[in-house]
Structure formats: structure tokens, C-alpha cells
Motif scaffolding. Structure first.
Motif, PDB file in Angstrom:
ATOM      1  N   PHE A  72       0.805  -1.227   0.000  1.00 44.74           N
ATOM      2  CA  PHE A  72       0.000   0.000   0.000  1.00 44.74           C
ATOM      3  C   PHE A  72       0.836   1.275   0.000  1.00 44.74           C
ATOM      4  CE2 PHE A  72      -2.126   3.424   2.357  1.00 44.74           C
ATOM      5  CZ  PHE A  72      -3.177   3.662   1.475  1.00 44.74           C
ATOM      6  N   LEU A  73       1.816   1.367   0.893  1.00 45.97           N
ATOM      7  CA  LEU A  73       2.615   2.599   0.993  1.00 45.97           C
ATOM      8  C   LEU A  73       3.437   2.831  -0.271  1.00 45.97           C
ATOM      9  CD1 LEU A  73       3.832   2.569   4.715  1.00 45.97           C
ATOM     10  CD2 LEU A  73       2.063   3.997   3.658  1.00 45.97           C
ATOM     11  N   LYS A  74       3.990   1.737  -0.818  1.00 48.83           N
ATOM     12  CA  LYS A  74       4.730   1.851  -2.078  1.00 48.83           C
ATOM     13  C   LYS A  74       3.793   2.252  -3.206  1.00 48.83           C
ATOM     14  CE  LYS A  74       8.952  -0.877  -1.999  1.00 48.83           C
ATOM     15  NZ  LYS A  74       9.688  -1.972  -2.676  1.00 48.83           N
ATOM     16  N   LEU A  75       2.613   1.661  -3.208  1.00 51.08           N
ATOM     17  CA  LEU A  75       1.624   1.976  -4.227  1.00 51.08           C
ATOM     18  C   LEU A  75       1.255   3.452  -4.182  1.00 51.08           C
ATOM     19  CD1 LEU A  75      -0.392   1.092  -6.414  1.00 51.08           C
ATOM     20  CD2 LEU A  75      -1.990   0.515  -4.578  1.00 51.08           C
ATOM     21  N   LEU A  76       1.078   3.985  -2.980  1.00 50.49           N
ATOM     22  CA  LEU A  76       0.748   5.393  -2.815  1.00 50.49           C
ATOM     23  C   LEU A  76       1.865   6.280  -3.353  1.00 50.49           C
ATOM     24  CD1 LEU A  76      -1.228   7.476  -1.643  1.00 50.49           C
ATOM     25  CD2 LEU A  76      -0.020   7.288   0.539  1.00 50.49           C
ATOM     26  N   TYR A  77       3.113   5.932  -3.020  1.00 45.98           N
ATOM     27  CA  TYR A  77       4.261   6.715  -3.489  1.00 45.98           C
ATOM     28  C   TYR A  77       4.342   6.718  -5.013  1.00 45.98           C
ATOM     29  CZ  TYR A  77       9.009   8.194  -4.456  1.00 45.98           C
ATOM     30  OH  TYR A  77      10.102   8.850  -4.981  1.00 45.98           O
ATOM     31  N   TYR A  78       4.197   5.540  -5.606  1.00 45.66           N
ATOM     32  CA  TYR A  78       4.333   5.454  -7.064  1.00 45.66           C
ATOM     33  C   TYR A  78       3.108   6.012  -7.783  1.00 45.66           C
ATOM     34  CZ  TYR A  78       8.691   3.027  -6.442  1.00 45.66           C
ATOM     35  OH  TYR A  78       9.989   2.745  -6.109  1.00 45.66           O
ATOM     36  N   PHE A  79       1.971   5.990  -7.120  1.00 48.90           N
ATOM     37  CA  PHE A  79       0.791   6.653  -7.682  1.00 48.90           C
ATOM     38  C   PHE A  79       1.045   8.161  -7.793  1.00 48.90           C
ATOM     39  CE2 PHE A  79      -3.295   8.856  -6.922  1.00 48.90           C
ATOM     40  CZ  PHE A  79      -3.968   8.445  -8.055  1.00 48.90           C
ATOM     41  N   ILE A  80       1.616   8.746  -6.740  1.00 49.81           N
ATOM     42  CA  ILE A  80       1.962  10.176  -6.760  1.00 49.81           C
ATOM     43  C   ILE A  80       3.036  10.446  -7.806  1.00 49.81           C
ATOM     44  CG2 ILE A  80       2.970  12.060  -5.408  1.00 49.81           C
ATOM     45  CD1 ILE A  80       1.685  10.737  -2.917  1.00 49.81           C
ATOM     46  N   THR A  81       4.014   9.542  -7.899  1.00 48.43           N
ATOM     47  CA  THR A  81       5.077   9.667  -8.905  1.00 48.43           C
ATOM     48  C   THR A  81       4.493   9.701 -10.320  1.00 48.43           C
ATOM     49  OG1 THR A  81       6.688   8.525  -7.505  1.00 48.43           O
ATOM     50  CG2 THR A  81       7.139   8.568  -9.871  1.00 48.43           C
ATOM     51  N   CYS A  82       3.552   8.815 -10.576  1.00 51.88           N
ATOM     52  CA  CYS A  82       2.918   8.754 -11.907  1.00 51.88           C
ATOM     53  C   CYS A  82       2.133  10.031 -12.204  1.00 51.88           C
ATOM     54  CB  CYS A  82       1.998   7.535 -11.995  1.00 51.88           C
ATOM     55  SG  CYS A  82       2.882   5.961 -11.997  1.00 51.88           S
ATOM     56  N   ILE A  83       1.504  10.602 -11.174  1.00 55.69           N
ATOM     57  CA  ILE A  83       0.770  11.859 -11.362  1.00 55.69           C
ATOM     58  C   ILE A  83       1.741  12.987 -11.705  1.00 55.69           C
ATOM     59  CG2 ILE A  83      -0.548  13.654 -10.153  1.00 55.69           C
ATOM     60  CD1 ILE A  83      -1.996  11.443  -8.653  1.00 55.69           C
ATOM     61  N   ILE A  84       2.889  13.024 -11.031  1.00 57.96           N
ATOM     62  CA  ILE A  84       3.911  14.044 -11.329  1.00 57.96           C
ATOM     63  C   ILE A  84       4.392  13.901 -12.774  1.00 57.96           C
ATOM     64  CG2 ILE A  84       6.265  14.793 -10.791  1.00 57.96           C
ATOM     65  CD1 ILE A  84       5.691  13.969  -7.862  1.00 57.96           C
ATOM     66  N   LEU A  85       4.650  12.673 -13.194  1.00 56.99           N
ATOM     67  CA  LEU A  85       5.098  12.426 -14.568  1.00 56.99           C
ATOM     68  C   LEU A  85       4.014  12.809 -15.577  1.00 56.99           C
ATOM     69  CD1 LEU A  85       6.901   8.996 -14.047  1.00 56.99           C
ATOM     70  CD2 LEU A  85       7.981  11.198 -14.530  1.00 56.99           C
ATOM     71  N   VAL A 116      12.352  11.139 -18.397  1.00 58.43           N
ATOM     72  CA  VAL A 116      13.406  10.265 -17.866  1.00 58.43           C
ATOM     73  C   VAL A 116      14.135  10.930 -16.695  1.00 58.43           C
ATOM     74  CG1 VAL A 116      15.664   9.236 -18.378  1.00 58.43           C
ATOM     75  CG2 VAL A 116      13.762   8.913 -19.951  1.00 58.43           C
ATOM     76  N   VAL A 117      14.458  12.210 -16.832  1.00 57.88           N
ATOM     77  CA  VAL A 117      15.138  12.934 -15.758  1.00 57.88           C
ATOM     78  C   VAL A 117      14.295  12.906 -14.485  1.00 57.88           C
ATOM     79  CG1 VAL A 117      15.917  15.208 -14.973  1.00 57.88           C
ATOM     80  CG2 VAL A 117      16.503  14.419 -17.265  1.00 57.88           C
ATOM     81  N   LEU A 118      12.996  13.164 -14.621  1.00 55.51           N
ATOM     82  CA  LEU A 118      12.098  13.118 -13.460  1.00 55.51           C
ATOM     83  C   LEU A 118      12.019  11.708 -12.875  1.00 55.51           C
ATOM     84  CD1 LEU A 118       9.086  15.379 -14.522  1.00 55.51           C
ATOM     85  CD2 LEU A 118      10.540  15.697 -12.514  1.00 55.51           C
ATOM     86  N   THR A 119      11.935  10.717 -13.748  1.00 57.43           N
ATOM     87  CA  THR A 119      11.841   9.321 -13.296  1.00 57.43           C
ATOM     88  C   THR A 119      13.081   8.900 -12.533  1.00 57.43           C
ATOM     89  OG1 THR A 119      10.443   8.760 -15.212  1.00 57.43           O
ATOM     90  CG2 THR A 119      11.493   6.935 -14.047  1.00 57.43           C
ATOM     91  N   LEU A 120      14.246   9.259 -13.053  1.00 55.43           N
ATOM     92  CA  LEU A 120      15.501   8.899 -12.383  1.00 55.43           C
ATOM     93  C   LEU A 120      15.620   9.580 -11.024  1.00 55.43           C
ATOM     94  CD1 LEU A 120      18.029   9.071 -15.369  1.00 55.43           C
ATOM     95  CD2 LEU A 120      17.007   7.041 -14.349  1.00 55.43           C
ATOM     96  N   PHE A 121      15.083  10.773 -10.938  1.00 52.83           N
ATOM     97  CA  PHE A 121      15.118  11.523  -9.673  1.00 52.83           C
ATOM     98  C   PHE A 121      14.172  10.916  -8.637  1.00 52.83           C
ATOM     99  CE2 PHE A 121      13.510  15.003  -6.958  1.00 52.83           C
ATOM    100  CZ  PHE A 121      14.709  15.411  -6.377  1.00 52.83           C
ATOM    101  N   LEU A 122      13.028  10.406  -9.096  1.00 50.30           N
ATOM    102  CA  LEU A 122      11.988   9.931  -8.179  1.00 50.30           C
ATOM    103  C   LEU A 122      12.043   8.435  -7.876  1.00 50.30           C
ATOM    104  CD1 LEU A 122       9.016  11.932  -9.738  1.00 50.30           C
ATOM    105  CD2 LEU A 122      10.056  12.360  -7.502  1.00 50.30           C
ATOM    106  N   VAL A 123      12.610   7.653  -8.798  1.00 44.53           N
ATOM    107  CA  VAL A 123      12.574   6.191  -8.670  1.00 44.53           C
ATOM    108  C   VAL A 123      13.984   5.613  -8.793  1.00 44.53           C
ATOM    109  CG1 VAL A 123      11.522   4.063  -9.517  1.00 44.53           C
ATOM    110  CG2 VAL A 123      10.292   6.218  -9.770  1.00 44.53           C
TER     111      VAL A 123
END
Length: 203
Positions: A72-85, A116-123
């Protein structure tokens, strides 16, 4: 020509997955997903008045399925990451539409680099980089098309141009991942060499 990067990179990835990856279920699933995506890329569907690529719909299903397997917590983080992207995708695309002068290089290349730059920074994990990048780009493409539709311009969702951009972005993440592995290996090698030298000196 739209699709040239997608097809070249897609077939290349399929060959690598089929003939060079270790014989695991992961290899089989990867090869199947790549092959089905390529096969569906020439088919279009009509969904809620929008023209949507069947490969895009398939990518949506696979992307959300892979995310749903996270805790759940990982899902929440990556959900926010996907929204940023997705926000970055829409913002870049709208700027390019209304003020194309600043797009000094190829649009797909610049958009891919931005994501890609954003993805590398966030993940940090490579597998999750690809999943997050794909889902974020998918969400951005949908929102961008809806925005254009609201101003009476209908843009097909998930065109070959979109998959060109996505394929380039994914390749960029793997190039960076290869660089990370090289740095890690080099660092480990020199540390091991230094330890051996210390042992000899200390006798």
C-alpha cells in the motif's frame, strides 16, 4: 515516420528477452507483453468518442496491474510519482503546442528526456522506473488528449508517435541503469583491489 523508433526498439527488446534473458517466467511475460503491444499497435478502438490505440489500452491494463501488486505505501508513493510524470507530460505538450519555438530539438526526444530525468530523480529501482514512466506517460497522454478535445481538436490517444517517445524514454532509463551498474562494478573492483593492497602492506 511515426513508429520507426517504437518498432525498432520493440523488436530489439523482444529479441533480447527471447534469446538472451535467463529462462524464467519473467522473460516469458516480458516477451509476450512486447509482442502483443507491437501486434496491437496497428489496431484502433473507439472509446467514449475517442480514437484509442489497442496497444495503448493493453499498456494501460499491464501498467496498472503491475502497480497494483505493490504494498500500500509503495503503491501510494508510485501513484503520486505517476501523477507528477503525467503533469510533466501534459505541461510539456501544451507548451510545445502553444509556443513551439522553444522546442529546438525533436519533440519526442525532448519529452522523453524530460520524463526520464524526473523518473531517475523519483525512482531508484529500474523495474519500477519502467512501470512508473509508462503509467505516467499513459496518464499524461489521456489528459492531454482530453484537454485538446475540450477545445474542439480531437487527438487520437496512443498514436505511434506516443509509442516512439515512450520507447526512447525506456531505452534512456536502461542506458542510465547500465551506467549505474558500470560505476557500481568499478567502485567495487577498486575497493577490492585496495583491500588486497592493505592486506599485503599490513602483512
Amino acid at each position: 515516420m511515426d513508429g520507426i523508433y517504437f518498432y525498432w526498439i520493440g523488436w530489439g527488446a523482444w529479441v533480447i528477452a527471447t534469446f538472451f534473458m535467463a529462462k524464467t517466467k519473467s522473460r516469458m511475460y516480458t516477451a509476450i507483453v512486447i509482442l502483443v503491444t507491437i501486434a496491437l499497435s496497428i489496431t484502433e478502438l473507439r472509446i467514449f468518442g475517442y480514437e484509442v490505440s489497442a496497444a495503448f489500452v493493453f499498456s494501460v491494463i499491464i501498467g496498472y496491474f503491475l502497480l497494483s501488486k505493490l504494498a500500500f505505501l509503495k503503491l501510494l508513493y508510485y501513484f503520486i510519482t505517476c501523477i507528477i510524470l503525467a503533469f510533466a507530460y501534459v505541461s510539456f505538450s501544451l507548451f510545445a503546442l502553444y509556443d513551439p519555438v522553444w522546442v529546438i530539438f525533436d519533440y519526442s526526444l525532448m519529452l522523453a528526456t524530460t520524463l526520464v530525468v524526473l523518473t531517475l530523480f523519483l525512482v531508484k529501482d529500474q523495474y519500477l522506473r519502467v512501470v512508473s514512466l509508462t503509467v505516467g506517460a499513459i496518464q499524461g497522454e489521456v489528459v492531454y488528449s482530453v484537454v485538446l478535445h475540450s477545445i474542439y481538436y480531437q487527438k487520437p490517444i496512443g498514436t505511434l508517435a506516443f509509442f516512439d517517445m515512450l520507447a526512447i524514454a525506456i531505452i534512456f532509463t536502461y542506458l542510465w541503469y547500465s551506467f549505474e551498474l558500470f560505476v557500481e562494478y568499478t567502485d567495487s573492483y577498486f575497493k577490492k583491489k585496495q583491500r588486497k593492497k592493505d592486506v599485503v602492506i599490513n602483512g
